[in-house]
Enzyme design. Structure first.
Site, PDB file in Angstrom:
ATOM      1  CG  ASP A 198      -6.667  -0.222  -7.770  1.00 56.44           C
ATOM      2  OD1 ASP A 198      -5.685   0.496  -7.531  1.00 56.44           O
ATOM      3  OD2 ASP A 198      -7.830   0.167  -7.629  1.00 56.44           O
ATOM      4  CG  HIS A 226      -5.811   3.491  -5.664  1.00 55.41           C
ATOM      5  ND1 HIS A 226      -6.565   2.786  -6.573  1.00 55.41           N
ATOM      6  CD2 HIS A 226      -6.528   4.591  -5.366  1.00 55.41           C
ATOM      7  CE1 HIS A 226      -7.687   3.451  -6.810  1.00 55.41           C
ATOM      8  NE2 HIS A 226      -7.687   4.548  -6.084  1.00 55.41           N
ATOM      9  CB  SER A 241     -11.028   5.079  -5.604  1.00 62.13           C
ATOM     10  OG  SER A 241     -10.413   5.053  -6.828  1.00 62.13           O
TER      11      SER A 241
END
Ligand SMILES: *[C@@H]1O[C@H](CO)[C@@H](O)[C@H](O)[C@H]1NC(C)=O
Ligand SMILES: *[C@@H]1O[C@H](CO)[C@@H](O)[C@H](O)[C@H]1NC(C)=O
Ligand SMILES: *[C@@H]1O[C@H](CO)[C@@H](O)[C@H](O)[C@H]1NC(C)=O
Ligand SMILES: *[C@@H]1O[C@H](CO)[C@@H](O)[C@H](O)[C@H]1NC(C)=O
Length: 760
Positions: free
Chosen positions: A149, A225, A540
């Site tokens: 990620d 994220h 996600s």
């Protein structure tokens, strides 16, 4: 070749509501209490969100007199859909900033009731339960989850190693030092690995060439994220967190004691974000480092590339990981609700769709006749009552609308957008806008002005009320928070849908998990680090939730293959929510969710730990599948490093031992085989329950499966024929083996095609 994989920015439905945190500031010797205020600035001036935020900080700096105070007192910067910010301000500061020429509207914040951050409670993984998977798996303490990620913010309390035992001995990975990342200080017994990959993006450290905004030349992340994803999979317990009041509760990952290895492969650059060359390197390292599970929340737009194209690194790299016993989970994509939009479709991957939770923030709208309607849009505003008018176009919102509530309709025909109405609302200073919209499932950010989205039925009810009275009025009250069995669980609008456009015989997505307004760890760049948590939505968020569940399953069944783990998830998944209500599919129209929305259904962790039977498969099965898919023998040979001679004729794709049966082109009768392995009580007898799709005849042989100490594996044959006379749509059903206590359910998706490849 080094293609770019776009990095999903998952602010799709991120609800940003503000909790009024009060504290006292001392300015010029006098102390005055601050409150959070929301400053709305209209359409943003820059495309670059960094510039938008910089302008907010400048505005705040000119008010507060110092750069340091500006960043300290800012809570949120609204910079994508529109421009504005929330900040801790005293009443006199708020008054002053309201007079600034750029400010459209300034309003004080309101309150919500604290609610739990509840993904895993919703899924039945309650930490207070003395039994169950979470307990049996010791919260996944011996399992290592690798995350590819955007990096990690190691200081987040989600990555604390308090109470964790020593790092598993088989771990061979490392923490790489880099900018603002000191392995001795930042890695611990929770965050056991941290690497970063940028070679194919930046040569020889020439990072000024394409970098957008701030980046750390290390595994430390800027864009929030990776931390969010990692903490959703395996974050430690952190009590009393929220996104500024939204979803208040204890945050934790699916496997709260599992170890995390972060592989930073995404960077904010002009060219793109996550380079496939770097991703492959990260996968390569992860396999070598000894991770048990790999979770990847990345994807790219349609068209989708075949399983073994080198640019489809996820499938290709994942094949090698799975062949070595590592489970690979990937997000289904945020390209829904269109058919064929599902990503990451290789049969060896677990592809995860996103659902809502059992938590809603409806806004009461009370008409003058005392009828109350509940709008889906959350509103953080204080109660406002005003005269109500109807306009058939935003252009008809004239000075007459000043101080009034305005009802409008957005239709395919008038081509107007919510923004047209909002701009006009600002121009004429209307009290609020109530819009009957084609899609009212999108929650919008609350910005201190009243903008409520409703559906056409509610719009028609309000319009009829307006026509029935001479002085219509409407009262908008602050949202209330509802938790529990209030609104049916839905597969989210954005979640990518099947069928699989590359291998239509392989059902995708495989499974669904919550992915709407999930509260998890973030970085200071998100501007609310005093809190350290934020709500985000997307597949996600759903993929790491299932990665956490897989870690728990792996802890209790260390010898299970990735296919067995995947089978256990799918055959025990639920087509109803935890209250027994059916799960719906969100989109332009509503329907019951089917396997193309959620695969086997909503993940059910406790049941997955004890599935009874599993559908296993290994690398040889996948190689046979590649032969069936007409890949050339040379490629398959190169991939597998075995000399592959595909049988002639090629095997049937339908025979891959998946925990699902998907027949896209049924014309003549078809017979296929499945094999089940008993992982339940040694002496077991399973009977068949068939729920055939409409217009499809199915016969199964044998109809009873008898297992004992010698018989662990049994095969059965399924013959399928159609009674449809024309091309049909897909119809769905189930095939269940039951021993009375275990229901081993696989989804059936069957389409009759007299004329193949007919677009429908
Ligand atoms: C790149 O930068 C890092 C940190 O600034 C430094 O440690 C490293 O040696 C540099 N690498 C090269 C190839 O210049
Ligand atoms: C969390 O909040 C509750 C209610 O406000 C409070 O009683 C509790 O002590 C808090 N717990 C922690 C660990 O801060
Ligand atoms: C609505 O309710 C209020 C308060 O209960 C009452 O005073 C009023 O008469 C009601 N109006 C109508 C139209 O029923
Ligand atoms: C198994 O499925 C059948 C058919 O849907 C249902 O009637 C039965 O109650 C289920 N049994 C269990 C143990 O879930």
């Amino acid at each position: 070749m080094n293609s770019q994989v776009s990095w999903w920015v998952f602010g799709v439905i991120s609800v940003v509501l503000i909790l009024n945190l009060e504290y006292t500031v001392v300015q010029g010797g006098a102390s005055e209490e601050t409150k959070i205020h929301i400053v709305y600035l209209g359409e943003r001036e820059h495309n670059d969100p960094e510039l938008v935020t910089a302008s907010h900080l400048r505005m705040l700096e000119s008010l507060l007199g110092s750069k340091k105070d500006a960043s300290e007192f800012m809570v949120h910067s609204y910079r994508h859909g529109f421009s504005g910010f929330a900040a801790h301000l005293t009443d006199s500061q708020a008054k002053k900033i309201a007079e600034h020429p750029d400010v459209v509207q300034m309003s004080p914040n309101t309150f919500y009731e604290p609610q739990t951050t509840r993904t895993f409670e919703y899924l039945g993984l309650s930490p207070s339960s003395p039994k169950g998977l979470l307990h049996d798996a010791n919260m996944g303490e011996d399992v290592i989850i690798g995350i590819l990620d955007s990096g990690v913010w190691p200081e987040s309390p989600s990555f604390s190693d308090k109470g964790l035992g020593p790092i598993p001995k088989r771990w061979k990975g490392t923490c790489v030092d880099g900018e603002n990342f000191d392995s001795k200080k930042h890695c611990n017994k929770k965050l056991i690995g941290a690497r970063y990959y940028m070679d194919s993006l930046f040569k020889n450290n020439q990072t000024d060439s394409g970098i957008l905004g701030r980046e750390y030349m290390s595994a430390r992340e800027v864009f929030p994220h990776g931390s969010h994803v990692a903490s959703t999979a395996a974050g430690a317990y952190v009590p009393n967190v929220s996104d500024n009041g939204l979803g208040m509760g204890t945050a934790r990952g699916g496997a709260p004691k599992a170890r995390i290895a972060m592989y930073k492969v995404c960077w904010q650059t002009e060219d793109g974000s996550c380079a496939t060359a770097d991703i492959l390197k990260a996968m390569d390292d992860a396999i070598a480092d000894g991770v048990d599970v790999i979770s990847i929340s990345l994807g790219r737009a349609i068209p989708i590339i075949s399983e073994i194209d080198v640019n489809n690194v996820f499938s290709y790299g994942a094949f090698h990981a799975v062949s070595k016993g590592i489970t690979v989970l990937m997000a289904a994509g945020n390209f829904g609700p269109d058919a064929y939009s599902v990503q990451n479709i290789a049969p060896w991957i677990i592809t995860v769709a996103a659902t809502s939770l059992d938590r809603w923030f409806p806004t009461p709208l009370t008409l003058g006749n005392n009828v109350t309607l509940w709008a889906r849009t959350p509103s953080a505003n204080p109660e406002v009552q005003a005269e109500l008018i109807y306009v058939d176009s935003s252009k008809k919102m004239t000075s007459e609308a000043e101080g009034k509530m305005v009802l409008g309709f957005i239709t395919a025909e008038n081509g107007e957008t919510a923004n047209d109405f909002i701009n006009q609302q600002i121009a004429v200073q209307a009290a609020g806008v109530i819009l009957a919209d084609r899609r009212n499932d999108i929650m919008t950010v609350s910005i201190g002005m009243i903008y409520i989205s409703i559906d056409y039925q509610q719009g028609t009810t309000i319009l009829n009320y307006i026509k029935s009275t001479s002085k219509p009025t409407l009262k908008v009250s602050p949202s209330i928070t509802l938790t529990g069995p209030v609104v049916a669980t839905k597969v989210a609008d954005f979640s990518s849908r099947g069928p699989n456009s590359v291998s239509p015989c392989v059902l995708k997505p495989d499974i669904a998990a919550p992915g709407v307004s999930i509260v998890a760890a973030c970085t200071p760049e998100k501007m609310n680090y005093e809190n350290g948590f934020t709500a985000m939505s997307g597949t996600s968020m759903a993929a790491p939730a299932v990665a956490g569940v897989v870690a728990l399953l792996k802890a209790v069944h260390p010898d299970w293959s990735p296919a067995m783990l995947k089978s256990a998830l799918i055959t025990t998944a639920s087509s109803t929510d935890p209250y027994g209500e059916p799960i719906f599919s969100e989109g332009l129209s509503r329907k019951l969710a089917d396997p193309f929305d959620f695969g086997g259904g909503l993940v059910n962790p406790d049941k997955a730990a004890n599935p009874g039977l599993v559908y296993d498969a290994d690398a040889q099965d996948y190689i046979r599948f590649l032969c069936a898919s007409n890949y050339d023998e040379m490629s398959i040979t190169k991939i597998s490093k075995q000399t592959i001679k595909c049988p002639s004729p090629r095997p049937s794709m339908l025979d891959l031992n998946l925990p699902s049966i998907t027949i896209p082109y049924l014309k003549e009768d078809v017979t296929l085989t499945r094999t089940v392995t008993n992982v339940g009580p040694v002496n077991s007898v399973y009977k068949l329950i068939l729920q055939p799709p409409m217009g499809v005849k199915i016969s199964v042989r044998p109809k009873r499966l008898v297992f004992n100490s010698r018989v662990k594996k049994l095969s059965y044959q399924v013959t399928v024929s159609t009674t449809h006379k024309a091309n049909s749509i897909y119809f769905f059903g189930s095939l269940i083996w039951t021993d009375g206590s275990h229901n081993v359910t696989i989804p059936l998706s069957i389409r009759t095609q007299m004329l193949t490849y007919f677009d429908q």
